[in-house]
Motif scaffolding. Structure first.
Motif, PDB file in Angstrom:
ATOM      1  N   ILE A  99       0.842  -1.202   0.000  1.00 46.55           N
ATOM      2  CA  ILE A  99       0.000   0.000   0.000  1.00 46.55           C
ATOM      3  C   ILE A  99       0.875   1.249   0.000  1.00 46.55           C
ATOM      4  CG2 ILE A  99      -1.681   1.334   1.340  1.00 46.55           C
ATOM      5  CD1 ILE A  99      -2.798  -1.315   2.372  1.00 46.55           C
ATOM      6  N   LEU A 100       1.938   1.208   0.806  1.00 45.82           N
ATOM      7  CA  LEU A 100       2.846   2.356   0.893  1.00 45.82           C
ATOM      8  C   LEU A 100       3.513   2.627  -0.452  1.00 45.82           C
ATOM      9  CD1 LEU A 100       4.127   4.459   2.778  1.00 45.82           C
ATOM     10  CD2 LEU A 100       5.939   2.797   3.275  1.00 45.82           C
ATOM     11  N   THR A 101       3.956   1.582  -1.125  1.00 48.92           N
ATOM     12  CA  THR A 101       4.593   1.766  -2.433  1.00 48.92           C
ATOM     13  C   THR A 101       3.601   2.315  -3.456  1.00 48.92           C
ATOM     14  OG1 THR A 101       4.165  -0.562  -2.978  1.00 48.92           O
ATOM     15  CG2 THR A 101       6.318  -0.025  -2.046  1.00 48.92           C
ATOM     16  N   GLU A 102       2.337   1.882  -3.356  1.00 49.04           N
ATOM     17  CA  GLU A 102       1.330   2.373  -4.294  1.00 49.04           C
ATOM     18  C   GLU A 102       1.035   3.855  -4.084  1.00 49.04           C
ATOM     19  OE1 GLU A 102      -2.092  -0.093  -3.999  1.00 49.04           O
ATOM     20  OE2 GLU A 102      -1.099  -1.879  -4.813  1.00 49.04           O
ATOM     21  N   LEU A 103       1.170   4.314  -2.837  1.00 54.28           N
ATOM     22  CA  LEU A 103       0.952   5.738  -2.563  1.00 54.28           C
ATOM     23  C   LEU A 103       1.977   6.612  -3.274  1.00 54.28           C
ATOM     24  CD1 LEU A 103       0.107   5.727   1.267  1.00 54.28           C
ATOM     25  CD2 LEU A 103      -1.446   6.255  -0.612  1.00 54.28           C
ATOM     26  N   TYR A 104       3.166   6.054  -3.529  1.00 55.57           N
ATOM     27  CA  TYR A 104       4.234   6.840  -4.157  1.00 55.57           C
ATOM     28  C   TYR A 104       4.569   6.344  -5.562  1.00 55.57           C
ATOM     29  CZ  TYR A 104       5.227   9.568   0.006  1.00 55.57           C
ATOM     30  OH  TYR A 104       5.135  10.459   1.040  1.00 55.57           O
ATOM     31  N   ASP A 105       3.738   5.466  -6.104  1.00 56.15           N
ATOM     32  CA  ASP A 105       4.002   4.936  -7.441  1.00 56.15           C
ATOM     33  C   ASP A 105       3.175   5.688  -8.474  1.00 56.15           C
ATOM     34  OD1 ASP A 105       5.086   3.098  -9.353  1.00 56.15           O
ATOM     35  OD2 ASP A 105       3.135   2.096  -9.373  1.00 56.15           O
ATOM     36  N   GLY A 106       3.801   6.017  -9.589  1.00 60.94           N
ATOM     37  CA  GLY A 106       3.099   6.662 -10.689  1.00 60.94           C
ATOM     38  C   GLY A 106       2.657   8.086 -10.408  1.00 60.94           C
ATOM     39  N   LEU A 107       3.358   8.784  -9.523  1.00 58.64           N
ATOM     40  CA  LEU A 107       3.000  10.172  -9.216  1.00 58.64           C
ATOM     41  C   LEU A 107       3.386  11.096 -10.364  1.00 58.64           C
ATOM     42  CD1 LEU A 107       4.118  10.537  -5.475  1.00 58.64           C
ATOM     43  CD2 LEU A 107       1.830  10.110  -6.358  1.00 58.64           C
ATOM     44  N   SER A 108       2.560  12.083 -10.614  1.00 56.74           N
ATOM     45  CA  SER A 108       2.874  13.092 -11.629  1.00 56.74           C
ATOM     46  C   SER A 108       2.375  14.441 -11.142  1.00 56.74           C
ATOM     47  CB  SER A 108       2.235  12.737 -12.973  1.00 56.74           C
ATOM     48  OG  SER A 108       0.823  12.742 -12.863  1.00 56.74           O
ATOM     49  N   SER A 109       2.867  15.482 -11.757  1.00 57.03           N
ATOM     50  CA  SER A 109       2.484  16.831 -11.353  1.00 57.03           C
ATOM     51  C   SER A 109       2.396  17.736 -12.573  1.00 57.03           C
ATOM     52  CB  SER A 109       3.507  17.381 -10.350  1.00 57.03           C
ATOM     53  OG  SER A 109       3.119  18.658  -9.893  1.00 57.03           O
ATOM     54  N   ILE A 123       7.074  12.254 -10.877  1.00 61.28           N
ATOM     55  CA  ILE A 123       7.771  12.581  -9.631  1.00 61.28           C
ATOM     56  C   ILE A 123       8.287  11.283  -9.021  1.00 61.28           C
ATOM     57  CG2 ILE A 123       7.532  13.521  -7.303  1.00 61.28           C
ATOM     58  CD1 ILE A 123       5.325  15.320  -8.340  1.00 61.28           C
ATOM     59  N   LYS A 124       9.619  11.194  -8.887  1.00 63.77           N
ATOM     60  CA  LYS A 124      10.231   9.981  -8.357  1.00 63.77           C
ATOM     61  C   LYS A 124      11.044  10.242  -7.093  1.00 63.77           C
ATOM     62  CE  LYS A 124      10.403   7.515 -12.763  1.00 63.77           C
ATOM     63  NZ  LYS A 124      11.246   6.732 -13.713  1.00 63.77           N
ATOM     64  N   GLN A 125      10.906  11.434  -6.560  1.00 62.70           N
ATOM     65  CA  GLN A 125      11.605  11.733  -5.319  1.00 62.70           C
ATOM     66  C   GLN A 125      10.796  12.742  -4.505  1.00 62.70           C
ATOM     67  OE1 GLN A 125      15.284  13.409  -6.904  1.00 62.70           O
ATOM     68  NE2 GLN A 125      14.640  15.435  -6.246  1.00 62.70           N
ATOM     69  N   GLY A 126      11.084  12.767  -3.201  1.00 65.37           N
ATOM     70  CA  GLY A 126      10.420  13.712  -2.307  1.00 65.37           C
ATOM     71  C   GLY A 126       9.204  13.119  -1.624  1.00 65.37           C
ATOM     72  N   VAL A 127       9.082  13.368  -0.314  1.00 65.93           N
ATOM     73  CA  VAL A 127       7.864  12.985   0.405  1.00 65.93           C
ATOM     74  C   VAL A 127       6.886  14.151   0.304  1.00 65.93           C
ATOM     75  CG1 VAL A 127       8.948  11.358   1.993  1.00 65.93           C
ATOM     76  CG2 VAL A 127       8.907  13.783   2.575  1.00 65.93           C
TER      77      VAL A 127
END
Length: 342
Positions: A99-109, A123-127
């Motif tokens: 679930i945690l990996t899915e929260l940060y997978d495939g992010l875009s801005s 986006i592949k870095q940054g919390v």
């Protein structure tokens, strides 16, 4: 472009999920040196460790060095792939890890300017700034550095208690009584930063030599000489090679005075202003915390307390529109401003 700091606006349902998910993750810190965003610890505790170490060293003739470091854009440079790898070491249940990996997978801005939107970029870095999980995830990203220093006993010890790297989130301080040991600590964090693709802020990294006999050693980090100074700041508290309580008292009074001036527009100014009772509540809420911040970790003298008292009494008289008169007190060149009711 370098000034871009994205903020995450999360729906209420998303925040509720993150709060519930945080309890399931059970992200326990491996070290007590991380005082930021840690249950049972206050950020000011890291400043207390520095103060205790410094005034303990005064009992001996040992050297004492404080290195103040700052990770550049710390929350923005966290590599997602490294973060998820470290999350595995936290013994998180596989389902929760997915679930945690899915929260940060495939992010875009996208960048919005006026009425236009840019093309999306990944986006592949940054919390996520403003996210409930973000501070806790950053802690596990940086904690291996603190654990390594502690396990190798690099840094100062108060008795048998290791306090060599008091930290609050990304604000890290190194304290040591050996100049060569401090250099090793700088080498460790330089290597750690390179391995984790982050940078130590070049201008905010400073070393304060609090020794009676100043060292001529030239500390380096990443091939560059680290600046030695007689005054630096860590968590809003001035750290100096002299009587730092005097520096901090003046700084606190100046900040509190500026805060009070900023409130005058809202009517907190005594004559023809808000009701004194309301003004006092605003003064107590905004000015007093800024006046007293950090002073509990410093050994204040009687004259320091008198300076605070003079400032406080003067403001109370001013809020009540009462007259003031300067009276010179008996003593070694101490002048107090004592308000009286005429």
């Amino acid at each position: 472009m370098s000034n871009d700091r994205g903020i995450t606006v999360t729906p209420t349902i998303g925040k509720t999920f993150e709060y519930a998910f945080l309890e399931k993750l059970n992200l326990k810190s491996k070290t007590l040196l991380q005082c930021g965003f840690t249950e049972g610890l206050s950020p000011i505790m890291s400043s207390l460790l520095i103060s205790e170490a410094r005034y303990e060293i005064k009992k001996s003739t040992e050297n004492f060095f404080i290195s103040v470091l700052d990770v550049q854009s710390a929350f923005d440079v966290v590599q997602h792939i490294i973060l998820m790898d470290k999350a595995l070491d936290q013994n998180i249940h596989p389902t929760y890890w997915n679930i945690l990996t899915e929260l940060y997978d495939g992010l875009s801005s996208k960048v919005k300017w006026m009425d236009g939107l840019s093309e999306p970029f990944k986006i592949k870095q940054g919390v996520r700034k403003g996210g409930i999980l973000s501070t806790h995830l950053y802690k596990i990203f940086v904690q291996d550095l603190l654990v390594e220093l502690e396990q190798n006993s690099l840094g100062y010890h108060l008795g048998d208690i290791y306090v060599g790297a008091p930290t609050c989130a990304d604000d890290i301080a190194f304290i040591s009584n050996n100049e060569y040991e401090l250099q090793i600590m700088l080498n460790v964090i330089d290597r750690y930063a390179k391995e984790h693709h982050c940078k130590i802020h070049p201008t905010k990294t400073e070393i304060i030599d609090c020794s009676k006999h100043k060292s001529s050693y030239n500390w380096t980090m990443g091939g560059k000489v680290v600046k030695t100074t007689d005054c630096s700041e860590h968590l809003g508290i001035k750290r100096t090679d002299g009587k730092e309580h005097n520096f901090n008292i003046k700084e606190r009074i100046q900040i509190a005075r500026r805060t009070q001036y900023a409130l005058m527009g809202s009517g907190v100014h005594g004559t023809n202003g808000l009701n004194p009772a309301i003004s006092y509540q605003i003064y107590k809420t905004y000015v007093i915390p800024r006046l007293t911040y950090g002073l509990e970790v410093l050994p204040l003298t009687k004259s320091n307390i008198e300076e605070l008292e003079i400032f406080h009494r003067k403001n109370l008289r001013h809020l009540q529109s009462l007259p003031e008169k300067n009276i010179k007190c008996r003593g070694p060149a101490i002048t107090r401003s004592i308000a009286y009711r005429s």
